[in-house]
Design a protein around this motif. Structure first.
Motif, short mmCIF file in Angstrom:
data_model
loop_
_atom_site.label_atom_id
_atom_site.label_comp_id
_atom_site.label_asym_id
_atom_site.label_seq_id
_atom_site.Cartn_x
_atom_site.Cartn_y
_atom_site.Cartn_z
N MET A 1 -16.97 6.17 -5.73
CA MET A 1 -15.77 6.61 -5.03
C MET A 1 -14.56 6.26 -5.88
N HIS A 2 -13.58 7.15 -5.90
CA HIS A 2 -12.34 6.87 -6.61
C HIS A 2 -11.20 7.69 -6.03
N ALA A 3 -9.99 7.32 -6.42
CA ALA A 3 -8.78 8.00 -5.95
C ALA A 3 -8.05 8.60 -7.14
N TRP A 4 -7.45 9.75 -6.92
CA TRP A 4 -6.63 10.43 -7.92
C TRP A 4 -5.19 10.45 -7.40
N GLN A 5 -4.27 10.84 -8.26
CA GLN A 5 -2.91 11.13 -7.84
C GLN A 5 -2.65 12.61 -8.07
N HIS B 1 7.52 15.20 0.71
CA HIS B 1 7.09 15.51 2.06
C HIS B 1 6.22 16.77 2.13
N ALA B 2 5.43 17.00 1.12
CA ALA B 2 4.54 18.17 1.10
C ALA B 2 3.29 17.89 1.92
N LEU C 1 3.02 8.46 -2.41
CA LEU C 1 3.19 7.14 -3.02
C LEU C 1 4.60 6.92 -3.57
N ALA C 2 5.18 7.99 -4.05
CA ALA C 2 6.53 8.00 -4.61
C ALA C 2 7.00 9.45 -4.49
N PRO C 3 8.29 9.74 -4.73
CA PRO C 3 8.73 11.13 -4.60
C PRO C 3 7.87 12.09 -5.43
#
Length: 146
Positions: free
Chosen positions: A57-61, A74-75, A100-102
């Protein structure tokens, strides 16, 4: 009497799958940044720093910008994907969990169950704009290939 026929059929099917499923198209776009289908946004997929190994398992941005470089805040982002050559999706239910950030969003729950060609499909809505993007990745036993 049917045993040799069954073996022949299985070998033929396995050979056909290796030919059709084993090699991704030669012209496959493996870029991790490009405009969406209608050009409304520029999207980047950022793999985890530790790599994107199979069976983990892993996370992407996901980074979303306007064509002029302004971050899209805010998408709402939907995710889907899978292995086009195998006809199945992810073994998990990856989803965008927050900003996480704009213009930078967390995509969590990604797991590649096997090596090969995977596609990652995004549906993005921000205000009155919506568009889609597809990213192709080749995952090997040692992680992403570029």
């Amino acid at each position: 009497m049917f045993k040799p026929l069954a073996q022949t059929v299985l070998v033929s099917l396995a050979t056909a799958c290796l030919a059709a499923c084993g090699t991704p198209p030669a012209d496959l776009d493996l870029s991790l940044q490009h405009p969406t289908a209608e050009g409304r946004f520029i999207v980047s997929m950022v793999p985890p720093a530790a790599g994107a190994a199979i069976r983990q398992m892993h996370a992407w941005q996901v980074r979303v910008e306007m064509p002029d470089g302004r971050p899209v805040q805010h998408a709402a982002i939907g995710f889907d994907g899978g292995m086009p050559q195998h006809g199945h999706g992810f073994p998990t239910a990856p989803r965008v969990t927050g900003e996480l950030a704009p213009g930078v969003y967390a995509l969590e729950g990604v797991k590649f169950s096997m090596s090969g060609w995977w596609d990652m499909r995004l549906a993005i809505r921000a205000g009155d704009l919506s568009d889609t993007a597809v990213f192709n990745v080749i995952v090997g036993d040692d992680g992403l290939r570029r």
